[in-house]
Design a protein around this motif. Structure first.
Motif, PDB file in Angstrom:
ATOM      1  N   UNK A   1      75.162 104.091 -18.884  1.00  0.00           N
ATOM      2  CA  UNK A   1      74.690 105.204 -19.710  1.00  0.00           C
ATOM      3  C   UNK A   1      75.697 106.341 -19.771  1.00  0.00           C
ATOM      4  N   UNK A   2      76.550 106.430 -18.753  1.00  0.00           N
ATOM      5  CA  UNK A   2      77.542 107.497 -18.671  1.00  0.00           C
ATOM      6  C   UNK A   2      78.771 106.918 -17.988  1.00  0.00           C
ATOM      7  N   UNK A   3      79.951 107.138 -18.585  1.00  0.00           N
ATOM      8  CA  UNK A   3      81.165 106.485 -18.077  1.00  0.00           C
ATOM      9  C   UNK A   3      82.281 107.518 -17.919  1.00  0.00           C
ATOM     10  N   UNK A   4      82.619 107.822 -16.679  1.00  0.00           N
ATOM     11  CA  UNK A   4      83.784 108.671 -16.401  1.00  0.00           C
ATOM     12  C   UNK A   4      83.725 110.032 -17.053  1.00  0.00           C
ATOM     13  N   UNK A   5      82.564 110.673 -17.007  1.00  0.00           N
ATOM     14  CA  UNK A   5      82.379 111.955 -17.704  1.00  0.00           C
ATOM     15  C   UNK A   5      82.884 113.106 -16.838  1.00  0.00           C
ATOM     16  N   UNK A   6      83.658 113.999 -17.445  1.00  0.00           N
ATOM     17  CA  UNK A   6      84.132 115.204 -16.760  1.00  0.00           C
ATOM     18  C   UNK A   6      83.884 116.422 -17.633  1.00  0.00           C
ATOM     19  N   UNK A   7      83.504 117.525 -16.991  1.00  0.00           N
ATOM     20  CA  UNK A   7      83.205 118.768 -17.719  1.00  0.00           C
ATOM     21  C   UNK A   7      83.283 119.935 -16.754  1.00  0.00           C
ATOM     22  N   UNK A   8      83.878 121.024 -17.202  1.00  0.00           N
ATOM     23  CA  UNK A   8      83.859 122.278 -16.453  1.00  0.00           C
ATOM     24  C   UNK A   8      83.210 123.354 -17.306  1.00  0.00           C
ATOM     25  N   UNK A   9      82.278 124.089 -16.697  1.00  0.00           N
ATOM     26  CA  UNK A   9      81.604 125.199 -17.378  1.00  0.00           C
ATOM     27  C   UNK A   9      81.940 126.476 -16.620  1.00  0.00           C
ATOM     28  N   UNK A  10      82.498 127.448 -17.308  1.00  0.00           N
ATOM     29  CA  UNK A  10      82.864 128.714 -16.677  1.00  0.00           C
ATOM     30  C   UNK A  10      81.639 129.614 -16.522  1.00  0.00           C
TER      31      UNK A  10
ATOM     32  N   UNK B   1      78.214 126.047 -22.863  1.00  0.00           N
ATOM     33  CA  UNK B   1      78.837 124.753 -23.152  1.00  0.00           C
ATOM     34  C   UNK B   1      77.781 123.868 -23.791  1.00  0.00           C
ATOM     35  N   UNK B   2      78.149 123.163 -24.832  1.00  0.00           N
ATOM     36  CA  UNK B   2      77.204 122.270 -25.472  1.00  0.00           C
ATOM     37  C   UNK B   2      77.732 120.838 -25.435  1.00  0.00           C
ATOM     38  N   UNK B   3      76.798 119.906 -25.281  1.00  0.00           N
ATOM     39  CA  UNK B   3      77.101 118.480 -25.354  1.00  0.00           C
ATOM     40  C   UNK B   3      76.269 117.917 -26.495  1.00  0.00           C
ATOM     41  N   UNK B   4      76.943 117.369 -27.494  1.00  0.00           N
ATOM     42  CA  UNK B   4      76.260 116.873 -28.685  1.00  0.00           C
ATOM     43  C   UNK B   4      76.550 115.388 -28.854  1.00  0.00           C
ATOM     44  N   UNK B   5      75.711 114.741 -29.644  1.00  0.00           N
ATOM     45  CA  UNK B   5      75.879 113.317 -29.898  1.00  0.00           C
ATOM     46  C   UNK B   5      74.577 112.716 -30.361  1.00  0.00           C
ATOM     47  N   UNK B   6      74.637 111.485 -30.800  1.00  0.00           N
ATOM     48  CA  UNK B   6      73.464 110.802 -31.343  1.00  0.00           C
ATOM     49  C   UNK B   6      72.517 110.393 -30.226  1.00  0.00           C
ATOM     50  N   UNK B   7      71.317 109.924 -30.605  1.00  0.00           N
ATOM     51  CA  UNK B   7      70.393 109.343 -29.644  1.00  0.00           C
ATOM     52  C   UNK B   7      71.068 108.198 -28.905  1.00  0.00           C
ATOM     53  N   UNK B   8      70.846 108.115 -27.601  1.00  0.00           N
ATOM     54  CA  UNK B   8      71.431 107.040 -26.818  1.00  0.00           C
ATOM     55  C   UNK B   8      72.867 107.270 -26.403  1.00  0.00           C
ATOM     56  N   UNK B   9      73.398 108.463 -26.667  1.00  0.00           N
ATOM     57  CA  UNK B   9      74.794 108.736 -26.327  1.00  0.00           C
ATOM     58  C   UNK B   9      74.990 108.984 -24.840  1.00  0.00           C
ATOM     59  N   UNK B  10      73.904 109.313 -24.116  1.00  0.00           N
ATOM     60  CA  UNK B  10      74.010 109.600 -22.691  1.00  0.00           C
ATOM     61  C   UNK B  10      73.808 111.053 -22.340  1.00  0.00           C
TER      62      UNK B  10
ATOM     63  N   UNK C   1      79.748 109.757 -27.131  1.00  0.00           N
ATOM     64  CA  UNK C   1      79.458 108.544 -27.899  1.00  0.00           C
ATOM     65  C   UNK C   1      79.328 107.387 -26.907  1.00  0.00           C
ATOM     66  N   UNK C   2      78.123 106.829 -26.821  1.00  0.00           N
ATOM     67  CA  UNK C   2      77.861 105.677 -25.953  1.00  0.00           C
ATOM     68  C   UNK C   2      78.345 105.918 -24.521  1.00  0.00           C
ATOM     69  N   UNK C   3      78.027 107.110 -24.015  1.00  0.00           N
ATOM     70  CA  UNK C   3      78.307 107.433 -22.631  1.00  0.00           C
ATOM     71  C   UNK C   3      79.704 107.913 -22.335  1.00  0.00           C
ATOM     72  N   UNK C   4      80.560 107.944 -23.341  1.00  0.00           N
ATOM     73  CA  UNK C   4      81.946 108.348 -23.135  1.00  0.00           C
ATOM     74  C   UNK C   4      82.265 109.601 -23.945  1.00  0.00           C
ATOM     75  N   UNK C   5      83.205 110.376 -23.437  1.00  0.00           N
ATOM     76  CA  UNK C   5      83.646 111.575 -24.141  1.00  0.00           C
ATOM     77  C   UNK C   5      84.493 111.159 -25.339  1.00  0.00           C
ATOM     78  N   UNK C   6      84.029 111.563 -26.530  1.00  0.00           N
ATOM     79  CA  UNK C   6      84.781 111.276 -27.750  1.00  0.00           C
ATOM     80  C   UNK C   6      85.667 112.449 -28.150  1.00  0.00           C
ATOM     81  N   UNK C   7      85.166 113.667 -27.919  1.00  0.00           N
ATOM     82  CA  UNK C   7      85.918 114.884 -28.217  1.00  0.00           C
ATOM     83  C   UNK C   7      85.488 115.939 -27.214  1.00  0.00           C
TER      84      UNK C   7
END
Length: 256
Positions: free
Chosen positions: A20-29, A34-43, A212-218
């Motif tokens: 469901x989630x693959x190698x996700x990294x994020x830093x929030x100051x 910070x927003x995470x967007x994507x279609x249903x099922x993106x993770x 997108x499908x558990x991975x960072x696309x942008x």
């Protein structure tokens, strides 16, 4: 003190054999939206539940306010100030509006301060005040979301995570909701916003991640991502005008 209120590093999670989630990294100051967007099922929801501790990641780590919390229980993360407004609001409709609000403060001992904060919530949301002794079932979807937000604020969040808060709301309540998020942020609250309403999320966010499908696309500056042709085609109907409008609104609310 670290610049980051949240640092998620190489996080992966699965349900059975499904990644469901693959190698996700994020830093929030601190003080950032910070927003995470994507279609249903993106993770997106899996991400929030992994950060909160409701889903155990298969790899990676979560650092919150300088402490690694990857193996902390949920209640300890909430006590530290990591608070989630879940998808669907999850208010208790058989309890009164006041009782729902008090649930948000159930870990707190400062009773007098809690009372003042509840009164402040009633001042902000008069519809809740008028029906404080009625069961929450009497509220509209938008009013229930305001109640869920008020309940979360009583938990004293240092980072407020919101999972699809605009889902199912009328356009009027959607506008009001995003105004409230921006207002709380202007007072110093850090926000991690998961949304399918991509255009509105990008208007108020400082940084954005597209899943997108558990991975960072942008990932990067929200205004820059809003203007990308790839995002326009996938999520905003391919309108360059919309991208320009996002940039204009972001300039008008100020940049950090």
């Amino acid at each position: 003190m670290s610049r980051w209120i949240l640092d998620v590093e190489n996080l992966s999670a699965r349900y059975g054999r499904v990644e469901a989630l693959v190698g996700f990294s994020l830093r929030v100051a601190h003080g950032e939206i910070a927003t995470v967007v994507g279609a249903n099922g993106a993770g997106k929801s899996t991400l929030l539940h992994s950060i909160l501790g409701a889903v155990s990641p298969t790899s990676g780590k979560v650092v919150f306010a300088g402490a690694e919390v990857t193996r902390w229980p949920i209640h300890q993360r909430i006590e530290a100030g990591l608070v989630l407004v879940p998808e669907g609001r999850r208010i208790l409709v058989s309890m009164t509006i006041e009782e729902n609000l008090l649930l948000g403060a159930h870990m707190r001992q400062d009773t007098a301060t809690v009372r003042r904060e509840i009164d402040d919530i009633y001042d902000r949301f008069p519809n809740l005040a008028q029906r404080r002794t009625q069961n929450a079932a009497c509220l509209s979807g938008g009013e229930q979301q305001m109640l869920a937000l008020g309940r979360a604020m009583l938990a004293k969040p240092r980072l407020l995570m919101m999972d699809e808060p605009s889902l199912g709301l009328s356009p009027l309540f959607v506008t009001r909701l995003f105004e409230l998020i921006r207002d709380y942020n202007s007072k110093g609250l850090s926000v991690l916003l998961v949304e399918q309403n991509t255009a509105n999320a990008l208007k108020i966010a400082h940084q954005a991640t597209v899943l997108e499908l558990g991975r960072v696309a942008m990932q990067g500056d929200a205004a820059a991502i809003a203007g990308s042709s790839r995002l326009q085609e996938a999520y905003l109907g391919g309108s360059a005008v919309e991208a320009a409008e996002v940039g204009h609104v972001r300039k008008s609310i100020g940049r950090r």
